[in-house]
Design an enzyme around this catalytic site. Structure first.
Site, mmCIF file in Angstrom:
data_model
loop_
_atom_site.group_PDB
_atom_site.id
_atom_site.type_symbol
_atom_site.label_atom_id
_atom_site.label_comp_id
_atom_site.label_asym_id
_atom_site.label_seq_id
_atom_site.Cartn_x
_atom_site.Cartn_y
_atom_site.Cartn_z
ATOM 1 N N PRO A 109 9.238 -11.409 -38.476
ATOM 2 C CA PRO A 109 8.766 -12.744 -38.836
ATOM 3 C C PRO A 109 7.300 -12.870 -38.429
ATOM 4 O O PRO A 109 6.936 -12.488 -37.320
ATOM 5 C CB PRO A 109 9.658 -13.670 -37.988
ATOM 6 C CG PRO A 109 10.115 -12.840 -36.836
ATOM 7 C CD PRO A 109 10.187 -11.433 -37.341
ATOM 8 N N MET A 110 6.472 -13.354 -39.333
ATOM 9 C CA MET A 110 5.061 -13.568 -38.983
ATOM 10 C C MET A 110 4.593 -14.863 -39.637
ATOM 11 O O MET A 110 4.364 -14.912 -40.860
ATOM 12 C CB MET A 110 4.201 -12.387 -39.428
ATOM 13 C CG MET A 110 4.383 -11.143 -38.551
ATOM 14 S SD MET A 110 3.215 -9.835 -38.919
ATOM 15 C CE MET A 110 3.862 -9.196 -40.447
ATOM 16 N N CYS A 134 7.827 -16.437 -28.902
ATOM 17 C CA CYS A 134 6.517 -16.873 -29.398
ATOM 18 C C CYS A 134 5.634 -17.381 -28.252
ATOM 19 O O CYS A 134 6.050 -18.248 -27.479
ATOM 20 C CB CYS A 134 6.689 -17.963 -30.452
ATOM 21 S SG CYS A 134 5.107 -18.505 -31.112
ATOM 22 N N LYS A 167 15.405 -13.199 -30.866
ATOM 23 C CA LYS A 167 14.232 -12.316 -30.716
ATOM 24 C C LYS A 167 13.494 -12.721 -29.443
ATOM 25 O O LYS A 167 13.091 -13.874 -29.291
ATOM 26 C CB LYS A 167 13.324 -12.447 -31.941
ATOM 27 C CG LYS A 167 12.093 -11.538 -31.905
ATOM 28 C CD LYS A 167 11.488 -11.422 -33.305
ATOM 29 C CE LYS A 167 10.203 -10.626 -33.343
ATOM 30 N NZ LYS A 167 9.036 -11.396 -32.881
ATOM 31 N N ASN A 200 10.886 -3.523 -31.358
ATOM 32 C CA ASN A 200 9.698 -4.008 -32.066
ATOM 33 C C ASN A 200 8.455 -3.848 -31.187
ATOM 34 O O ASN A 200 8.501 -4.078 -29.989
ATOM 35 C CB ASN A 200 9.933 -5.496 -32.434
ATOM 36 C CG ASN A 200 8.695 -6.215 -32.916
ATOM 37 O OD1 ASN A 200 8.290 -7.209 -32.318
ATOM 38 N ND2 ASN A 200 8.065 -5.739 -33.973
ATOM 39 N N ASP A 227 4.287 -2.200 -32.333
ATOM 40 C CA ASP A 227 3.406 -1.077 -32.678
ATOM 41 C C ASP A 227 4.055 0.026 -33.501
ATOM 42 O O ASP A 227 3.581 1.172 -33.468
ATOM 43 C CB ASP A 227 2.774 -0.468 -31.417
ATOM 44 C CG ASP A 227 1.703 -1.386 -30.833
ATOM 45 O OD1 ASP A 227 1.391 -2.421 -31.456
ATOM 46 O OD2 ASP A 227 1.171 -1.059 -29.753
ATOM 47 N N GLY A 249 5.839 -5.427 -37.723
ATOM 48 C CA GLY A 249 5.054 -6.640 -37.987
ATOM 49 C C GLY A 249 3.710 -6.289 -38.607
ATOM 50 O O GLY A 249 3.595 -6.091 -39.823
ATOM 51 N N ARG A 250 2.696 -6.154 -37.733
ATOM 52 C CA ARG A 250 1.335 -5.976 -38.242
ATOM 53 C C ARG A 250 1.165 -4.707 -39.076
ATOM 54 O O ARG A 250 0.288 -4.653 -39.939
ATOM 55 C CB ARG A 250 0.347 -6.012 -37.069
ATOM 56 C CG ARG A 250 0.252 -7.427 -36.459
ATOM 57 C CD ARG A 250 -0.322 -7.388 -35.078
ATOM 58 N NE ARG A 250 0.500 -6.558 -34.210
ATOM 59 C CZ ARG A 250 0.123 -6.035 -33.077
ATOM 60 N NH1 ARG A 250 -1.095 -6.249 -32.648
ATOM 61 N NH2 ARG A 250 0.945 -5.294 -32.358
#
Ligand SMILES: Cc1cc2nc3c(=O)[nH]c(=O)nc-3n(C[C@H](O)[C@H](O)[C@H](O)COP(=O)(O)O)c2cc1C
Length: 322
Positions: A16-17, A99, A138, A199, A201, A223-224
């Site tokens: 999720p982003m 978050c 998460k 999760n 990197d 993610g990224r």
């Protein structure tokens, strides 16, 4: 992997982003091999107050496997929000307890919950009692390096009925800085029997395999590494399945995929929003292009997606920076 009764095929999911992994990006990532996607974090309180904008985050679109993510710090509100989310048909519901953003953490949600294990248990239990679909959580590994408590939190999450847990291997204080704490993710995996999704990197097949091997995790989440690179999932799947290192697609194909994502965005968002938000996606897709900085500057002046087609032509003229 199975999350509750939901079968998850493949090797990696899209993280999720907020403001990035929107419906268009999720659909593109699925097309290029993501096993499932989790929607942008959504305020439980706003949902229960009937906020229309928040319900936009809940739409699954055409995704095969999709979860909604909720944040909040009150068990009853989270339970009510879960019921609302469920009416949008997600395969499962994910609760955000990682978050670091002040807007979330200063209001008793997100990573601030890591400092209140008892409340974590109450929230998970309340949502589990309310929801018919599986529930996942998460987390980050702790608030800061002196209070790493991922194992304690994970055990409470499992005991409260959650169906899986995703661990982002950083503390809240770390934000996104290296390193990812592999040992803490492994400690969670060793401590619980529900699936653990690792999760932090993971950016290609090699880093995905390393995460699987070093943590013993059941799945990885990216993610990224998927920003401007949705084919990262195909790369991970090829490497995990047959040890094959797929090259990135050639520039022309990459730009074609970018346009596909932007046109999808156009279907789901207002023209104004598309123009504003497309800039960052274009910048990510232009990584590796010669003169990328100059081309990115042009993105500040776009008035329509056809202006972006012109930037694509210029990018192809410039070629790759090898
Ligand atoms: C722009 C951005 C937005 C994010 N929004 C969320 C979110 O809405 N919910 C969430 O649980 N994590 C969110 N995260 C954290 C990611 O899901 C992920 O845990 C983190 O980026 C680490 O994974 P990576 O190293 O693969 O990027 C966000 C991260 C970024 C960079």
């Amino acid at each position: 992997m199975k999350i509750g009764n939901v079968d998850i095929k493949g090797y990696a999911s899209l993280a999720p982003m907020a403001g990035v992994a929107d419906r268009a990006m999720r659909e593109i990532c699925e097309k290029y091999g993501a096993a499932y996607a989790v929607g942008e974090l959504t305020s439980a309180k706003a949902l229960t107050l009937g906020d229309k904008k928040s319900t936009m985050f809940l739409e699954r679109g055409n995704l095969k496997v999709f979860a909604n993510q909720l944040f909040g710090g009150e068990p009853q509100t989270m339970a009510e929000a879960a019921k609302i989310a469920e009416s949008f048909g997600p395969d499962f519901i994910d609760l955000n307890m990682g978050c670091p953003a002040p807007k979330v953490a200063n209001n008793g949600g997100g990573s601030s919950l890591l400092r209140d294990p008892v409340l974590v248990g109450k929230i998970v239990r309340a949502v589990k009692d309310a929801a018919k679909v599986p529930v996942t959580v998460k987390i980050r590994i702790g608030w800061d390096k002196d209070s790493i408590n991922a194992v304690e939190i994970a055990k409470i999450i499992e005991a409260s009925g959650a169906d899986a847990i995703t661990v982002h291997g950083r503390t809240r204080a770390q934000m996104y800085a290296p390193p990812v704490d592999i040992a803490s993710i492994k400690a969670v995996k060793d401590a619980v029997s529900i699936p653990v999704i690792a999760n932090g990197d993971v950016v290609d097949g090699i880093s995905a395999k390393k995460m699987y091997e070093e943590t013993g995790c059941d799945f990885v989440m990216v993610g990224r590494g998927a920003m401007g690179m949705p084919w990262v999932f195909d790369k991970i799947n090829a490497y995990m399945e047959r040890g094959e290192i797929l090259p990135d697609p050639p520039l022309e194909k990459r730009l074609e995929i970018m346009m596909e994502q932007l046109h999808l965005m156009e279907k789901y968002k207002s023209q104004r929003t598309v123009l504003l938000e497309s800039r960052k996606h274009v910048a990510w897709y232009l990584k590796g292009v010669r003169n990328a900085a100059k081309l990115r500057r042009l993105c500040g002046e776009i008035d329509s997606l056809s202006d972006i087609e012109i930037i694509c032509e210029k990018a192809l003229e410039s070629g790759e920076d090898i």
